[in-house]
Design a protein around this motif. Sequence first.
Motif, short mmCIF file in Angstrom:
data_model
loop_
_atom_site.label_atom_id
_atom_site.label_comp_id
_atom_site.label_asym_id
_atom_site.label_seq_id
_atom_site.Cartn_x
_atom_site.Cartn_y
_atom_site.Cartn_z
N LEU A 91 0.83 -1.22 0.00
CA LEU A 91 0.00 0.00 0.00
C LEU A 91 0.86 1.26 0.00
O LEU A 91 0.65 2.18 0.79
CB LEU A 91 -0.94 0.01 1.20
CG LEU A 91 -1.90 -1.17 1.32
CD1 LEU A 91 -2.69 -1.08 2.63
CD2 LEU A 91 -2.86 -1.22 0.14
N ARG A 92 1.79 1.30 -0.92
CA ARG A 92 2.74 2.42 -0.94
C ARG A 92 3.12 2.76 -2.37
O ARG A 92 3.35 1.86 -3.18
CB ARG A 92 3.99 2.03 -0.14
CG ARG A 92 5.05 3.10 -0.01
CD ARG A 92 6.10 2.64 1.00
NE ARG A 92 7.19 3.58 1.13
CZ ARG A 92 8.44 3.37 0.74
NH1 ARG A 92 8.76 2.23 0.18
NH2 ARG A 92 9.37 4.29 0.90
N LEU A 93 3.16 4.04 -2.69
CA LEU A 93 3.61 4.51 -4.00
C LEU A 93 4.80 5.45 -3.75
O LEU A 93 4.60 6.63 -3.46
CB LEU A 93 2.49 5.26 -4.73
CG LEU A 93 1.31 4.39 -5.19
CD1 LEU A 93 0.13 5.26 -5.62
CD2 LEU A 93 1.73 3.45 -6.32
N PRO A 94 6.02 4.93 -3.79
CA PRO A 94 7.19 5.74 -3.44
C PRO A 94 7.34 6.99 -4.30
O PRO A 94 7.25 6.92 -5.53
CB PRO A 94 8.36 4.78 -3.67
CG PRO A 94 7.76 3.42 -3.60
CD PRO A 94 6.39 3.56 -4.16
N ASP A 95 7.56 8.12 -3.65
CA ASP A 95 7.70 9.38 -4.37
C ASP A 95 8.80 9.35 -5.43
O ASP A 95 8.60 9.91 -6.52
CB ASP A 95 7.97 10.52 -3.38
CG ASP A 95 6.70 10.95 -2.65
OD1 ASP A 95 5.59 10.62 -3.13
OD2 ASP A 95 6.82 11.61 -1.60
N PRO A 96 9.98 8.74 -5.16
CA PRO A 96 11.02 8.75 -6.21
C PRO A 96 10.57 8.09 -7.51
O PRO A 96 10.91 8.58 -8.60
CB PRO A 96 12.17 7.97 -5.55
CG PRO A 96 11.96 8.14 -4.09
CD PRO A 96 10.47 8.14 -3.91
N LEU A 97 9.81 7.01 -7.41
CA LEU A 97 9.35 6.33 -8.62
C LEU A 97 8.24 7.12 -9.31
O LEU A 97 8.20 7.20 -10.55
CB LEU A 97 8.85 4.92 -8.29
CG LEU A 97 9.93 3.91 -7.96
CD1 LEU A 97 9.32 2.55 -7.64
CD2 LEU A 97 10.91 3.77 -9.12
N VAL A 98 7.34 7.71 -8.54
CA VAL A 98 6.29 8.54 -9.14
C VAL A 98 6.93 9.74 -9.83
O VAL A 98 6.54 10.13 -10.94
CB VAL A 98 5.28 9.01 -8.07
CG1 VAL A 98 4.26 9.96 -8.67
CG2 VAL A 98 4.57 7.81 -7.45
N LEU A 99 7.95 10.33 -9.18
CA LEU A 99 8.66 11.46 -9.79
C LEU A 99 9.37 11.03 -11.06
O LEU A 99 9.36 11.76 -12.07
CB LEU A 99 9.66 12.04 -8.78
CG LEU A 99 10.53 13.19 -9.29
CD1 LEU A 99 9.67 14.38 -9.69
CD2 LEU A 99 11.55 13.60 -8.22
N ALA A 100 9.99 9.84 -11.03
CA ALA A 100 10.67 9.34 -12.22
C ALA A 100 9.70 9.18 -13.38
O ALA A 100 9.99 9.57 -14.52
CB ALA A 100 11.35 8.01 -11.91
#
Length: 217
Positions: A91-100
């Motif tokens: 249940l997590r969407l890491p910010d670094p990957l979303v930003l990438a």
Amino acid sequence: MSAAALVPVALVGALVGLVVPSLARRFTTPPELTRAGLEPRPGGWAWLSPVVAAVVFAGLAVARGDDPALPVFLAVAAVGLVLAGIDLACLRLPDPLVLAAGLLALGGLTGTALLAGTPGRLLGALAGAAVAGAAHLLLALLPGSRLGFGDVKLAAVLGLPLGWLGRDALLAGLLLPHLLHGGVVLGLLAARRVRRDTLLPLGPALLAGAWLAVLLG
């Protein structure tokens, strides 16, 4: 797109799918998740990842084979597959990957628009991101909403390629994820696999809905 061109795209997708589980695991076992009680669930889906990724890539190639932005769509899809695996696990969407994903979409679409001499499509992409982000932000702020801000950020990122395709694709990309998610929730409730207060990931539905919107567009 011809079959001769489609096969290599599907093979690239399968190769991406092979590394998705290992990349997802890098983001699903940090100490802070363990302390928070968000232990990742077993990754039994790993064997299916290459098949899913090949289907995703092939579908995009069939739908957007004549669009010079196809490589951008494929790159965002690759990151999206990793995000879906992480969200399903913890249940997590890491910010670094979303930003990438956002940088790939924005940079790639900007370059495509400039090279093709179609700046209007870039404005459409930016408008799509603004509309998708604002709509999901409003949903997240509603009383009792279970929508996380990771979902809001991912929706804004996905609004870029959807806005690139136009209004119809954007509207489909806004509606389909919630129809898919609602159907899954109802099915799990009927099967008594979850309770009404069980938290379920929305990220995979956002990604699947956006993919379907591209195919329909």
